[in-house]
Scaffold this active site. Sequence first.
Site: not given
Length: 401
Positions: A85, A112, A141, A190, A198
């Site tokens: 990322r 993020s 989304e 992620h 998480d």
Amino acid sequence: MKRSYGWLEDAKFLAPEGVYEHFSAGVGARGAKARAEWTKLFDVYRTKYPELATEIDLMQRRELPTGWDKNLPTFPADAKGIAGREASGKVLNVLAKNIPWFLGGSADLGPSNKTTLTFEGAGDFQADSPSGKNFHFGIREHAMGAIVNGMSLVKVRPFGSGFFTFVDYMRGSLRLSALMELPVIYVFTHDSIGLGEDGPTHQPIEHLAHMRSMPGLIVIRPADANEVTEAWKVILQLHHAPAVLVLCRQSVPTIDRAKYGPAAGLTRGAYVLTDTSGTDPEVILIGTGSEVALCLQAYEQLTKEGVRARVVSMPSWELFDDQDEDYRESVLPSNVKARVSVEQASDFGWSKYTGRQGHNIGIKTFGASAPLKQLLKKFGFNVETVVAAAKNQIARHRSTK
């Protein structure tokens, strides 16, 4: 019903007499007039603003401006490395600066996802600042997917971003990207159990298999920072296919390209990173994303023990399947049956490349909440597991000859 309206009962796709003439005199005439007025207006615009008019021409043809790929970063070999990322964020900012109509944002996760455009003048798209490049979609989304589809239809080049597991919330709009053959770009970060504490709700397991099963969608999961740069080069040149770029949260080693194969191999979907010289390998290790580094570690261990191994980085099934048979055979020779795939996700579909008797190291449950090192140990993503699988494959296929 046809009989009651006086319709020809056996006719199919019938346009009665007068329909074509009616539409020609209405929509046809109005459309021709509007087109002529637009062409005249744009000719005047082209005279006043030739450079901007050229940009509009390029947008309409889904082409890129000269120098669109200048100053793209290359990353030096580094054992510690950089997260996918992070590398993507660096590339993204260069591309958005080079391509005026390249813009987008994230479903609430820009910091993020590393998709926030930070170069001078990027700005935020708002009612009072329509020149801004950063879109703030909010935690929506599905709406984000619908919006970037609409943006693509007017020929700007949009991207939308989020955590990979949240693709579940936008499957309908993403499917329409593929159905309509729109070159929308989805940046999902992620990408695995690598996000740690998480836990299962945020750790994608079945999502890669899900995305790979969708017709017309290009899925790319790069192994390191330089594969990320190459992935963006491929994606920006797509004209009729949406792309899903799947990136890791954690740092992964930047592969030493002086020692291993060049990252440009990504353009063909899969390529040989390293190999034994002179003879066929005894076993092929195939990895994607962060697991390619693990395959390389296992390769080094196997080589020390005198085992002839090959490592294949396979960032994109779709790009690889699109290659000619000779190339695919050169990467995965059919005479080498001992094969091991390594991917932190469901192993569904991997037998296509490893064969019915190959070994697929994947995940058959949901994830867990724990620090990364504990998760890797729990799910067997370590050198010992890969080396043992490789040796078992060699022994198994020797016994069947």
